[in-house]
Every structure is written in C-alpha cells, then in structure tokens.
Design an enzyme around this catalytic site. Structure first.
Site, PDB file in Angstrom:
ATOM      1  N   GLU B  63      -3.462   8.329 -24.501  1.00 46.31           N
ATOM      2  CA  GLU B  63      -4.761   7.895 -23.984  1.00 46.31           C
ATOM      3  C   GLU B  63      -5.248   6.622 -24.665  1.00 46.31           C
ATOM      4  OE1 GLU B  63      -3.967  11.071 -24.656  1.00 46.31           O
ATOM      5  OE2 GLU B  63      -4.031  11.912 -22.633  1.00 46.31           O
ATOM      6  N   HIS B 132      -9.670  21.524 -20.907  1.00 42.88           N
ATOM      7  CA  HIS B 132      -9.565  21.076 -19.518  1.00 42.88           C
ATOM      8  C   HIS B 132     -10.873  21.253 -18.740  1.00 42.88           C
ATOM      9  CE1 HIS B 132      -5.348  21.398 -20.606  1.00 42.88           C
ATOM     10  NE2 HIS B 132      -4.988  20.859 -19.465  1.00 42.88           N
TER      11      HIS B 132
END
Lengths: 381, 327
Positions: B63, B132
């Site tokens: 990321e 998540h």
C-alpha cells in the site's frame, strides 16, 4: 537478548570496489573499475577541474553553515563533510533532462543542479518546508526528511517517464531518474518497495546509496549483515559498489548506470562507500558512539584531498587551487551575509498552499488570525 | 454516456472511472487486483480490457508503494486513482498519505499540485474477517491537506468520483461497502451537487439526523419508522468530511433544535465529534438538547458474528432521537 551490533564494518576490505584514484591520488583503477573506464573519456579538462570546484565550494559552505548553526542563526545543520565525492560525481553524471530525488544531505548535488544553497539554509533556519521550485533548478526535487519516502516518489516518477513513451533512443532527450538515500534508509519498507516496483516496471532509474556507515548513532552492521550492494540482486537489479570517496568512480559508475537506464535497460543500484566525517546533524555528538581511530582512518581517505593530489599529479597549477579557495571563501561569506538578512515569513503564509483549491478551514482561520492580531494593534492605539 | 439509468453504486463508480479515463488520458487506475480481475469488489471491472495495462496498473502488493508511486506519477503530470483494497489495509500507506501526500502541496509553495484520489472501500455489514470492515476516515479528515468524501447513493458515487478526479488536491474517497450493491437512479447528464456540499435528503420538523456514507440509508430507515410512530425526523447527508459544509445542517438545526450525528465509526475523537462540537459553537441558541452521537462502540471491530450489535442501526439512532427529544 539480541546480539549487539559490532561497530562499523569496513566493507571496503570485503571486496575491491570500483575505484580509479587510490587514497594518494594516483590513477590506479581496480579490476572492478575497468568496465566503467570509458565513461571518463568524455570528461574534458574543464569538467575535471569543475569537480574539484564543486567539492571545495560545498566543503567550505558546509563549514560556514555549521558555524551559523552554532551562532544561533540556523535551528539545525546537516553536514555533508566527507561525502562530497559521492555527491559530486553522481550529480555531475546526471544529464540536464534527468530528475533527481534527494534525501536531505545532498547539498553538493543541489548546487550542481542550480539550487541557491541559501534556500537550503532557509529550511534549516525555520523559514520554509520547501525552498525551491524543482522545474527551475534542474529538476532537483525537494528534500525529504522521513527516511526513504522519496525513493517511492522517484520510482513513481520514473514509471511516468516510461508511460510517457520513453525511451526514444536519443540519449540527449531520454530521461532518467536518480534517487539518493542512506544506509539507514535501506531498512525502511518504502525503500524496499521502491526497488520492487522499479524492477517490476523496469523504470529508468538509479538508486544511489551513500553508505556513510552510520544512521545517527547506529552502525551499518545493525542495518545489514550482508554488504548492502548484494541486496540489489534479490530485487533483480544490477549493482555496483564504489569507493564513494573517489569522485571519478562516482561519476563513472553513476553515468554508466544512468545511460543504461535511460536507454531502456531498467533500474540499477550504486552503493557508494563513504563516511560522515561530521555529526548526523548539529544536534548529535558522534564522540558518544564512534571511535577516534575510525574517524582518523576515514579522515585519511578525505575525498577532497585525494582529488587535489590527483589533479596536482596531472599538472594542474597551484594558482587553480588558490583561486578555488578564494571563490569558496567568497561563496561562504555571501551565504553568511544573506542568511543574516533573512527574516521570518508573514505569519499568515502558514495558511497558504494547504490546498491548491479553496478550502474553508484555512480561509476562516487566516481571517480569524488577522482579526485577532488586529485586536492587539487597536489596544495599543 | 448520457441519460438516466438504474445502477448499483459499484457500477456507478465503474462508469465514473470509465468516463474520467475517457475524458483525460492522464487519469490512471492503480492498485492490487484492479486489472483483469476488476478489483475484489469489481469496481474497476472492464477498465483493463478497455484502456490497457498502462492505464490500469495491477501493482505489486504494497500500500505504501501504491500511494508513494502515485505521488511520483502526479509529479510527472498524471492523475492517479489508487484503490486500497480494504479499509484496514490502508495503514502501511499512512506515512505516504499523511506525511507526504497531504503536505506536498504546502511544501511546494504553489509550484506543484497532487491530484490523487485514494479510493477506500470501508465499513461493515459484509460479514468479513478482521481488518476488512473498518471506518478509518477520522485519521484522514484530521489531516490538513487532504479532502475526504463519502457518497451514499449510486448517483452521488458517479458524480463524486468524477469530481474527485477533477480536483487538483488529494481526495480520500471512502466507498461504503454495504451500499455497493443496492441499485439507484443515476443521472449521467449533470451533477446534483458540488463535491463538498452536504444535502438535505429528507425533510422533517422535530429532530435532525446527520449521517454520511453507509449510515444515510440507516438514518432514512429510522426516519420512516419514526414517522409511523408520529415523530418527524429530518436527515442531512454530510457527504464531505473535509471540508464539511455546515450550511444545510445549521439550517436544519435552527428549525428542529435537535441533532443526532450517526456514523459507523467509533464516536471517540470522530468526525461525528467534530460535527457535534462545531454545531454546538455555531447554533448554540437553536439547540434544545445536547448534540448526541450514535456510532460503533470504542472497541476493535469484533468478529463478524457480533457486528450487527457493534454497528449502530436504526433502533440505536431512534434511541438517541428519543433521548434528545426527552430533554
């Protein structure tokens, strides 16, 4: 309990790096240097003298900036003493169209690309977080203080060069990217991601590691149990280890890899073995963690003295060195004079450029501060 | 493409990305699995086939690398749209977003802009594993230099992604996962609102509920239930979390005198807390009760079988409305 790291590892003893000039300034290329020797052929006599001027002027500037900090004129100084050859050789190896991503100690490269070094001091005097417009100073990007962050920016930029259609095959216009970082930065995730991405996308890019042996107080042996140059193979990148105190080695190896990268050959890695003679910054006291004999060893490898001996052996007249010394002294005096003239920016500039398009919060707070300060003025009248 | 249609939010975002890429060849889509797979939520479906691998970049898995490389691409003149695969995966990029991207416009003092959009599927109600289902928007709304928005409908999703891509500033674009699949009308001819406008979405008289992203539909559901019970709730969709457009919200509070701020995020040091503080400052004499917050509990997002209790629902919104009206 973890094993403590031993003190600095002199990796120059592990392998013969690329070196053209021995510590006494004799032209004595190591076997590893042979493949880069042709890069020196294109250097003119004037180029070789310019390398010396670059190193000497920045050495003198660095001393002056240290004095300015001790006299309270700078909040902090980040010395480059000892790393001039690594910086000047690599900086001069870049072409005008190339883009350079520095860390924060590359004062010699900044000067080569056209940065007014007063702008570096403006940052360290607490007047700006930037200081220059990259497009106006040879595409020399802003200093980056978070260790390793700039390596990803360099890789992204180099990806953009590729997306723009490079290479055309004409080295006079094809671009490459040169990014500087240190031995401490090799432990950062960002730096490793940058190399993964660079090899994945085969970017036109050179990673230039100045291994100055110390990340503030922590020796490179704590960062790595393997010579850092060996890591490049794991990323799938060619790599060259150089004697970073030999300006010709720095020039030749960087030039070679930049030319290869700009022609579509993908990224490369250069490890320059050098040494931070001074402190990490003026906030640091290296006598607390470094041995005096280690410092003495590296002082005996001084890149400026080595190169001067070389030029003297080549027959360069003493008047040249005297002239450069005078120029360096003038440069330092001018920097001092202009630093002392630098006042703080208007306070409300802190609200400028928070966003490029209007955002109501800084607008409102700027107006509030103006009214608040006006209130004090009214009280005085 | 023009004319109205009925689309899911995921399809509306897909169409918005496609139209933005068609309009400007500097727009890139980049992230993990955004290529042939079309992203784990299929928001980028078909874009790789249409625009190719040099416009839709399946990146290495990292990321920080996605955002850091996007910064370099922006320096080169591109307008990257990054996808962070899930809310809880954004933290490896935190330095690149908050210390680099957010500050680079300021550091360049006007000589560079950073038109980067970071898309973040966020929030719960999908029964997923740890990391998540989170709502990390407050970290970014807290950071000067970033713009932060969250659509609640397919129509807003289409227009807000296009407006975000056109912005010369970095935009954190939070997409409510629980709203990816319900369909809604999308008017592809003209935007209903500017990117940073909040909007009155249901008129009422007695209490205002402010919400954004996934909680707008919950607030509207609460208003329906309350109406059946004789209580009139007004709902404002905040839409933009930095900056926050207080105009419609203050007008509503001046009318109702009561405000409940509802979000999926935990309430402690949240966007809801910021709204509560600011409305209290700016509409103090209109308020008949303290501003109340409804949010998730201040605990780590629990295992999915507990999420329906962890996350606020219409009943918890109504409980707060009742408390407010009871003052």
């Amino acid at each position: 309990m973890a094993k403590s790291a031993s003190s600095t590892v002199d990796t120059t003893t592990l392998a013969e790096p690329v070196r053209f000039l021995d510590p006494d300034g004799r032209f004595a290329p190591t076997p590893a240097a042979e493949r880069f020797a042709s890069m020196l052929d294109e250097l003119t006599e004037a180029d070789r003298l310019e390398f010396y001027r670059d190193m000497a002027v920045v050495r003198r500037f660095d001393i002056e900036a240290g004095h300015l900090q001790r006299q309270g004129q700078l909040g902090l100084w980040v010395p480059s003493h000892g790393q001039e050859a690594a910086q000047v050789g690599s900086g001069r190896a870049a072409r005008a169209q190339d883009t350079i991503f520095p860390s924060y100690r590359e004062h010699a490269v900044a000067r080569i690309r056209g940065v007014d070094l007063l702008d570096v001091l403006r940052m360290l005097r607490g007047l700006t977080h930037g200081g220059w417009t990259p497009a106006e100073v040879g595409n020399f990007r802003l200093y980056t203080l978070v260790i390793g962050s700039q390596t990803l920016h360099a890789t992204g930029y180099a990806m953009g060069v590729g997306l723009d259609g490079a290479p055309t095959g004409d080295p006079s216009i094809d671009e490459a990217v040169l990014v500087y970082f240190g031995d401490g930065a090799t432990s950062q995730g960002d730096t490793n991601e940058a190399m993964i991405w660079a090899t994945s996308y085969q970017t036109p890019q050179v990673f230039f590691l100045q291994n100055n042996q110390w990340a503030i107080s922590v020796p490179v042996s704590r960062q790595s149990r393997t010579p850092l140059v060996d890591r490049a193979a794991g990323f799938g990148m060619p790599a060259t280890q150089i004697d970073g105190n030999d300006v010709l080695a720095s020039y030749a190896a960087t030039r070679y890899h930049l030319e290869h990268a700009r022609s579509g050959g993908g990224p490369a890695f250069v490890e320059a073995l050098t040494y931070r003679i001074g402190a990490h910054t003026t906030s640091d006291d290296p006598t607390r963690y470094r041995a005096a004999d280690e410092l003495a060893l590296w002082e005996s490898r001084d890149p400026l003295i080595r190169y001067r001996k070389y030029l003297e052996n080549e027959g360069v007249a003493g008047s040249f060195f005297t002239g450069v010394d005078e120029e360096a002294a003038d440069f330092a005096a001018d920097i001092r004079r202009r630093t002392l003239e630098l006042g703080p920016p208007p306070v409300d500039t802190m609200f400028d450029h928070v966003y490029s398009e209007e955002h109501p919060v800084p607008v409102a707070q700027k107006a509030w501060l103006s009214d608040y300060e006006a209130g004090f003025t009214e009280g005085e009248s | 493409m023009s004319g109205p249609g009925v689309l899911t939010m995921a399809k509306a975002l897909n169409q918005g990305l496609r139209d933005a890429m068609s309009a400007d060849d500097k727009v890139l889509v980049m992230g993990e699995d955004v290529g042939p797979l079309g992203g784990v939520f299929r928001v980028t479906e078909g874009l790789h086939a249409e625009f190719g691998g040099s416009r839709v970049l399946d990146t290495p898995l990292g990321e920080a690398g996605i955002v850091g490389a996007a910064i370099g691409l922006a320096m080169r003149g591109y307008r990257p749209v990054c996808e962070i695969q899930f809310d809880g995966f954004i933290y490896p990029a935190f330095d690149q977003i908050t210390s680099q991207l957010a500050k680079l416009t300021n550091r360049h003092e006007g000589s560079a802009t950073f038109p980067i959009v970071i898309r973040v599927p966020y929030g719960g109600h999908i029964g997923a594993v740890e990391h998540h289902q989170e709502s990390p928007e407050a970290y970014f709304a807290h950071t000067p230099g970033l713009r932060v928005v969250s659509p609640s409908t397919p129509n807003d999703a289409y227009w807000m992604i296009r407006q975000a891509i056109e912005s010369d500033d970095p935009v954190m674009f939070f997409e409510p996962k629980s709203r990816y699949w319900p369909k809604g009308d999308v008017d592809l001819t003209s935007p209903a609102s500017p990117l940073h406008a909040s909007r009155l979405v249901r008129s009422g008289r007695e209490c205002t509920v402010a919400a954004y992203g996934p909680m707008v539909s919950v607030a509207l559901q609460a208003a329906e239930i309350a109406a059946a019970e004789g209580t009139s709730i007004e709902v404002v969709d905040i839409r933009s979390l930095s900056p926050i457009d207080y105009g419609p919200l203050l007008a509503s509070v001046e009318k109702t005198g009561h405000l409940v701020v509802a979000a999926e995020a935990s309430s402690f040091v949240s966007v809801s807390a910021e709204i509560a503080a600011t409305v209290t400052e700016r509409a103090f004499f209109s308020l008949e009760a303290p501003v109340l917050r409804v949010g998730a509990f201040d605990a780590p997002f629990p295992p999915a079988k507990l999420e329906s209790t962890f996350l606020p629902d219409a009943d918890r919104v109504l409980e707060a409305v009742d408390r407010s009206l009871g003052y």
